[in-house]
Design an enzyme around this catalytic site. Structure first.
Site, PDB file in Angstrom:
ATOM      1  N   LYS B 100       8.513 104.713  91.436  1.00 25.16           N
ATOM      2  CA  LYS B 100       9.875 104.257  91.719  1.00 25.16           C
ATOM      3  C   LYS B 100      10.780 105.476  91.861  1.00 25.16           C
ATOM      4  O   LYS B 100      10.884 106.283  90.946  1.00 25.16           O
ATOM      5  CB  LYS B 100      10.384 103.344  90.600  1.00 25.16           C
ATOM      6  CG  LYS B 100      11.806 102.866  90.849  1.00 25.16           C
ATOM      7  CD  LYS B 100      12.392 102.141  89.666  1.00 25.16           C
ATOM      8  CE  LYS B 100      13.898 102.313  89.684  1.00 25.16           C
ATOM      9  NZ  LYS B 100      14.535 101.798  88.478  1.00 25.16           N
ATOM     10  N   GLY B 161      22.604  99.115  83.888  1.00 28.20           N
ATOM     11  CA  GLY B 161      23.019  98.871  82.499  1.00 28.20           C
ATOM     12  C   GLY B 161      24.359  98.179  82.349  1.00 28.20           C
ATOM     13  O   GLY B 161      24.860  98.041  81.239  1.00 28.20           O
ATOM     14  N   ALA B 187      18.587  96.794  88.601  1.00 28.82           N
ATOM     15  CA  ALA B 187      19.841  97.224  87.962  1.00 28.82           C
ATOM     16  C   ALA B 187      20.955  96.188  88.026  1.00 28.82           C
ATOM     17  O   ALA B 187      21.190  95.573  89.071  1.00 28.82           O
ATOM     18  CB  ALA B 187      20.357  98.518  88.570  1.00 28.82           C
ATOM     19  N   GLY B 188      21.609  96.029  86.906  1.00 26.34           N
ATOM     20  CA  GLY B 188      22.830  95.235  86.852  1.00 26.34           C
ATOM     21  C   GLY B 188      22.681  93.787  86.425  1.00 26.34           C
ATOM     22  O   GLY B 188      23.662  93.096  86.164  1.00 26.34           O
ATOM     23  N   ASN B 209      15.734  95.806  82.577  1.00 25.53           N
ATOM     24  CA  ASN B 209      15.550  96.609  81.364  1.00 25.53           C
ATOM     25  C   ASN B 209      16.630  96.269  80.336  1.00 25.53           C
ATOM     26  O   ASN B 209      16.404  95.566  79.352  1.00 25.53           O
ATOM     27  CB  ASN B 209      15.533  98.097  81.684  1.00 25.53           C
ATOM     28  CG  ASN B 209      15.029  98.956  80.525  1.00 25.53           C
ATOM     29  OD1 ASN B 209      14.574 100.060  80.707  1.00 25.53           O
ATOM     30  ND2 ASN B 209      15.072  98.474  79.286  1.00 25.53           N
TER      31      ASN B 209
END
Lengths: 67, 257
Positions: B100, B161, B187-188, B209
């Site tokens: 990635k 995040g 993300a997000g 994550n």
């Protein structure tokens, strides 16, 4: 003796000390790591052939948690 | 019905949920959350090993790269050189070609630097890497990545995040429509319903994550995401009903007493 930098820290190693010896000393032989010797990636098969010289820079990296 | 198969760069994945392994309390919690998520691919970062504490556990003591696919990332890299160096080391470590790429451009928003990202993609593809690319939600740039050989397009829903969910549904939909390689929201995402929205739009997968690791009960949230991704995918495949402006009775009007 040779003065080298291992992951940013100065350490002293014996003469004719190989990357293989260094990994053994730090209990890293069985860990999943990759090695950079003065900015060049060293293949596992060459660990015994690469000897450390004065002012060498060694980076030992591994996988950590990340997103 | 045709079997719904999820493939990235020729690799078949059982789950459309990919999880990150950062920000957990400890490795044990990481391993439990990964297991509850049902994911068969996890992202990992490459960093200096702690040489002073010989007994300190490392991630691979808890997650076995032979049982779960490790996707090395370049998190924290702010230019092409750093990203390339990281992924070349990752390849040496485990022989992984599927990686990635993430080249950040701004420390505050963690927005990707797309100029450096495209530059790095080209080089990595040339070197034989299969590159999943973290990117902005700009359809033109996403297309450029695909044209340069990206194995998957990974647009952000919102900043890394942030937990703000998908901020630009139209752009994400445009990227999905135009892409021939998998589109994975990266993300997000803040909570399970955000993942459902992504999957209902037609995303091929989501990468989570913080939303799991920062939940009050990460292992339970991992399970919530596992179910959300399955549910969202099924909903997408089922095809939602049309939206109408007025009411339509659900019960027959004929035979009313």
């Amino acid at each position: 003796m040779a003065k080298i930098q291992l992951n940013g820290k100065n350490i002293l190693v014996k003469t004719n000390y190989s990357i293989f010896d260094l990994l053994k000393k730090y209990n890293l032989s069985n860990k999943k790591v990759a090695i950079e010797h003065n900015g060049i990636i060293i293949q596992k098969t060459d660990y015994k052939k690469k000897f450390l010289k004065n002012n060498d820079k060694i980076e030992v990296v591994t996988f950590i948690g990340g997103g | 019905m045709k079997k719904d198969i999820f493939k990235i760069a020729g690799k078949t994945l059982k789950s459309r949920l990919i999880v990150g392994t950062g920000k957990y309390k400890n490795f044990s919690e990481t391993a439990k959350a990964v297991s509850a998520s049902g994911a068969d691919m996890v992202t990992v970062a490459v960093r200096r090993i702690n040489i002073l504490d010989k007994k300190k556990p490392i991630l691979t003591d808890y997650l076995n790269p032979k049982k779960i696919i490790f996707l090395p990332n370049t998190a924290g890299c702010f230019n092409s050189e750093e990203a390339l160096r990281t992924l070349r080391l990752a390849r040496e470590m485990g022989g992984w070609k599927l990686v990635k790429l993430e080249v950040l451009g701004d420390k505050k928003t963690l927005y990707p630097d797309m100029i450096e990202t495209i530059k790095s993609t080209k080089i990595l593809v040339k070197e034989g890497f299969k590159v999943m690319v973290y990117c902005t939600d700009d359809p033109l740039l996403a297309k450029k990545l695909e044209d340069n050989g990206a194995s998957a397009i990974m647009p952000l829903a919102s900043p890394i995040g942030s937990g703000l969910g998908i901020q630009n549904i139209t752009n994400i939909s445009l990227i999905i429509k135009q892409s021939k390689v998998p589109v994975i929201i990266d993300a997000g995402i803040g909570t399970a319903s955000d993942a459902i929205i992504a999957m209902e739009l037609g995303c091929d997968g989501v990468l989570i994550n913080s939303a799991i690791a920062n939940a009050k009960k990460p292992v339970l949230m991992a399970k919530a995401f596992r179910d959300a991704v399955i549910s969202g995918r099924n909903s997408y495949l089922a095809g939602r009903m049309e939206k109408k402006y007025f009411g339509t009775p659900s019960s027959p009007t004929k035979g009313l007493i």
